[in-house]
Structures are given as C-alpha cells and as structure tokens.
Design a protein around this motif. Structure first.
Motif, PDB file in Angstrom:
ATOM      1  N   LEU A  80      -9.589  35.339   9.830  1.00  0.00           N
ATOM      2  CA  LEU A  80      -9.362  36.784   9.860  1.00  0.00           C
ATOM      3  C   LEU A  80      -8.818  37.222  11.219  1.00  0.00           C
ATOM      4  CD1 LEU A  80      -9.677  39.559   8.503  1.00  0.00           C
ATOM      5  CD2 LEU A  80     -12.021  39.627   9.369  1.00  0.00           C
ATOM      6  N   GLN A  81      -9.407  36.722  12.298  1.00  0.00           N
ATOM      7  CA  GLN A  81      -8.977  37.129  13.634  1.00  0.00           C
ATOM      8  C   GLN A  81      -7.576  36.609  13.960  1.00  0.00           C
ATOM      9  OE1 GLN A  81     -10.408  39.187  15.725  1.00  0.00           O
ATOM     10  NE2 GLN A  81     -12.227  39.514  14.432  1.00  0.00           N
ATOM     11  N   LYS A 102      -5.227  35.918  11.885  1.00  0.00           N
ATOM     12  CA  LYS A 102      -4.245  36.639  11.082  1.00  0.00           C
ATOM     13  C   LYS A 102      -3.934  37.997  11.700  1.00  0.00           C
ATOM     14  CE  LYS A 102      -3.529  38.566   6.476  1.00  0.00           C
ATOM     15  NZ  LYS A 102      -4.114  38.770   5.125  1.00  0.00           N
ATOM     16  N   ARG A 103      -4.975  38.682  12.150  1.00  0.00           N
ATOM     17  CA  ARG A 103      -4.779  40.018  12.717  1.00  0.00           C
ATOM     18  C   ARG A 103      -3.973  39.985  14.010  1.00  0.00           C
ATOM     19  NH1 ARG A 103     -10.804  42.741  12.161  1.00  0.00           N
ATOM     20  NH2 ARG A 103     -10.732  43.132   9.889  1.00  0.00           N
ATOM     21  N   HIS A 104      -4.078  38.913  14.760  1.00  0.00           N
ATOM     22  CA  HIS A 104      -3.434  38.881  16.074  1.00  0.00           C
ATOM     23  C   HIS A 104      -2.252  37.911  16.152  1.00  0.00           C
ATOM     24  CE1 HIS A 104      -7.498  40.492  16.869  1.00  0.00           C
ATOM     25  NE2 HIS A 104      -6.883  41.210  17.806  1.00  0.00           N
ATOM     26  N   HIS A 105      -1.850  37.345  15.027  1.00  0.00           N
ATOM     27  CA  HIS A 105      -0.705  36.427  15.052  1.00  0.00           C
ATOM     28  C   HIS A 105       0.578  37.240  15.240  1.00  0.00           C
ATOM     29  CE1 HIS A 105       2.148  33.317  13.870  1.00  0.00           C
ATOM     30  NE2 HIS A 105       1.153  32.439  14.114  1.00  0.00           N
ATOM     31  N   TYR A 117       2.579  38.130  12.063  1.00  0.00           N
ATOM     32  CA  TYR A 117       1.925  39.145  11.229  1.00  0.00           C
ATOM     33  C   TYR A 117       2.106  40.541  11.830  1.00  0.00           C
ATOM     34  CZ  TYR A 117      -1.833  41.760   8.951  1.00  0.00           C
ATOM     35  OH  TYR A 117      -2.554  42.714   8.270  1.00  0.00           O
ATOM     36  N   LEU A 118       2.009  40.600  13.150  1.00  0.00           N
ATOM     37  CA  LEU A 118       2.134  41.897  13.813  1.00  0.00           C
ATOM     38  C   LEU A 118       3.557  42.429  13.714  1.00  0.00           C
ATOM     39  CD1 LEU A 118      -0.057  41.226  16.983  1.00  0.00           C
ATOM     40  CD2 LEU A 118      -0.672  42.535  14.947  1.00  0.00           C
ATOM     41  N   ASN A 159       4.330  43.937  10.466  1.00  0.00           N
ATOM     42  CA  ASN A 159       3.664  45.220  10.233  1.00  0.00           C
ATOM     43  C   ASN A 159       4.066  46.274  11.257  1.00  0.00           C
ATOM     44  OD1 ASN A 159       1.368  44.973   7.987  1.00  0.00           O
ATOM     45  ND2 ASN A 159       1.498  43.021   9.082  1.00  0.00           N
ATOM     46  N   TYR A 178       4.563  46.037  14.615  1.00  0.00           N
ATOM     47  CA  TYR A 178       3.967  46.008  15.948  1.00  0.00           C
ATOM     48  C   TYR A 178       5.070  45.949  16.988  1.00  0.00           C
ATOM     49  CZ  TYR A 178       0.192  44.937  19.242  1.00  0.00           C
ATOM     50  OH  TYR A 178      -0.720  44.978  20.271  1.00  0.00           O
ATOM     51  N   SER A 207      -4.306  35.535  20.639  1.00  0.00           N
ATOM     52  CA  SER A 207      -4.319  34.429  19.677  1.00  0.00           C
ATOM     53  C   SER A 207      -4.732  33.131  20.353  1.00  0.00           C
ATOM     54  CB  SER A 207      -2.940  34.267  19.037  1.00  0.00           C
ATOM     55  OG  SER A 207      -2.585  35.430  18.313  1.00  0.00           O
TER      56      SER A 207
END
Length: 319
Positions: free
Chosen positions: A275-276, A278-281, A284-285, A288, A290, A302
């Motif tokens: 989960l962590q 994925k959120r900070h890769h 992924y950012l 979305n 970022y 990461s």
C-alpha cells in the motif's frame, strides 16, 4: 254656631289624644338624649343579655366546646411547628409541656399527637379549621385568647420566625378579631420573618457560591491531574524510548514508515508495504497528476519504504 265650631273641637280632641299617646315615648327618648346614664344603662343591659346568652351556650355545649378547643389547639400547633419544614426539639418539648399543663391522660396525649401530626399534613386546611373553632368557641373570649397564646408560643419555640408562621398567626388573629390586641407581637414577627428570609437568601447565595467554587476547583484539579497523567505517560514513553537499544529503535522506526504498530504478522507487513509503495511510487503519482517538481521527494520516500521493508524482512526472517 254648633256646626261651625265642631271641626275646631274635633281638632283639639285629636291633638290632645296624640299628645297623650306620644308624650311618654317622646319623654323617654328625650331622657336618653339628655341623660347619658340611660344610654349606659341600655348598653349594660345588652352586655348582661350577651353574658347570659354566652353562659347559657357554654352550659349547653360545654363538652363540644372543650373538644373543639383541644382539637384546634393541637392542629394549629402542628401546623405552625411544621411551617418551616421541620419540627425542632424545642417544639417537641413545648408540645409535652402543653400536655402536662392541660393534665392530659395517655389516651388524650395520643389524640393530641394525632391532631399535631394532622397539622403537618399538606391536606390540612387552616381556613376550615379556624372556621370550625370560631363556630364552637367564638363566644368564649377566654378560650380564644388562650388558643392564640398557645399558637404564639409555638411560633417563638424554634427561636426564629419564618414568613409562613407569621402568616398563620396573623390569619388567626384577624379571624378571632384580636389583631389590634396582638398588633405589636405581629409586627415583631413580621420583621423577624423578613430578616430570617433575607438571611436565608444570603445563605443560599453563599451555598451556591461555595458549590460553584467547589465545582470550579474540582474541574481545575481534574485538569491538572489529567495533565500530570499525560506528562507521566509521556515520561514513561520517553523512558521506554530511552531504554530501547539502537536495533530496537531502528525496527520501530521501520514499522512507523510502513504505518504499522510493532507486529510479527508477516501478512500485515506485506500488505502495508504494498500500500505504501503504491502511494509513493513515482509512476503512480505521475498518473494521478502529481507535479514533477515533487517527484524527487516521492522517490526518496519510496527508498525509505523499501529500506524499512527489507529491514523488517531481515529481522523477522520472512521472504
């Protein structure tokens, strides 16, 4: 000549008869006006007639009068004694003293106690009770005076006069037409009741103030105790933190990076890592929205997540 003189003769005759009939009545009335002793004599005769009527009434109703005096005395004594909310010891002693002065036997004392208790009752009607007393004992002034004096004694028994007690004896005095006789005592009771009411109001204010101060103090105390407990907990945590070895602190920091409390659940650790990361890769950012300017920070985060996960895998021996 005879015909012409007849009316005058009839007039004189009628006038003479009128004077003969009216003179005695007019004379007695004039004598009363001129001689005041005759008016005093009439008043004396009225008083004498009233006294005889009173004596006759007492002789014919002696038992009912005595019973009503007994009943009303203790009814109102109980009513006055309970007017301030409690029956004090001095009022109880006064009750016993009255029973002794009236030379009551045991049955009569029990009846007096029953009437005394009835006077406490919320259903007791003082207006109806005094009307009943007046109907039976109103023609006996000595009993009315004795009745009032006993009620005044109960007012004074507790040492303080409340407004309710003053109101009762004022009503009794007016109903027995004795307010002028006891005017000074009633005024003194009124002033005493007013002072007592003022003192009670001040006492209530002081009591409320003390309660508020007590509540405020308790709240402050609770707050301080809470702060002390928090400080103690913090100190304990600090002490625990200080007692951790470098390896333990490193392990705990790794759990914190993954957002986990210390645990040996490998499945939970793997789930938190995925989960962590994925959120900070970075990929992924970027997908979305970022900003690219902040990707360096996300990349560093990461790296920390991967390092923490590897540390946990090494220490906890799982793959």
């Amino acid at each position: 000549m005879i015909a012409s003189g007849l009316p005058n003769d009839w007039f004189k005759l009628c006038l003479g008869l009128l004077i003969m009939v009216a003179a005695p009545l007019f004379g007695r009335r004039l004598a009363q006006v001129v001689d005041p002793r005759s008016a005093d004599a009439a008043a004396h005769r009225r008083r004498k007639a009233q006294r005889k009527a009173r004596q006759k009434y007492i002789a014919e109703n002696r038992q009912q009068i005595g019973f009503q005096y007994f009943k009303s005395t203790f009814l109102f004594a109980g009513h006055i004694a309970a007017a301030d909310g409690t029956v004090c010891d001095s009022e109880k002693r006064l009750f016993d003293d009255f029973c002794a002065r009236l030379q009551l036997d045991k049955a009569q004392i029990d009846a007096a106690q029953d009437y005394f208790q009835q006077g406490h009752s919320p259903d007791f009607s003082p207006t109806a009770a005094i009307d009943e007393f007046v109907s039976q004992c109103g023609m006996v002034p000595s009993l009315c005076e004795s009745f009032l004096q006993m009620q005044f004694a109960f007012v004074e028994a507790s040492g303080t006069v409340v407004a309710a007690e003053w109101g009762i004896v004022e009503m009794l005095s007016k109903r027995l037409r004795a307010e002028s006789i006891y005017a000074d005592a009633l005024e003194e009771y009124r002033q005493s009741a007013a002072l007592h009411a003022h003192a009670r109001a001040r006492a209530r204010q002081q009591t409320h103030k003390r309660e508020r101060d007590k509540q405020r103090f308790q709240a402050e105390k609770t707050k301080i105790e809470g702060e002390n407990n928090n400080q103690q907990s913090k100190n304990q945590r600090d002490q625990q933190r200080e007692t951790l070895t470098p390896a333990q602190r490193e392990l705990r920091l790794a759990f914190a990076v993954l957002g986990l409390p210390p645990t040996r659940d490998k499945t939970a650790i793997k789930r938190a890592y995925r989960l962590q990361i994925k959120r900070h890769h970075p990929d992924y950012l970027l997908a979305n929205g970022y900003p690219e300017s902040l990707l360096a920070e996300a990349t560093a985060r990461s790296v920390k997540i991967n390092q923490a996960y590897r540390l946990l895998k090494d220490r906890l021996k799982f793959r």
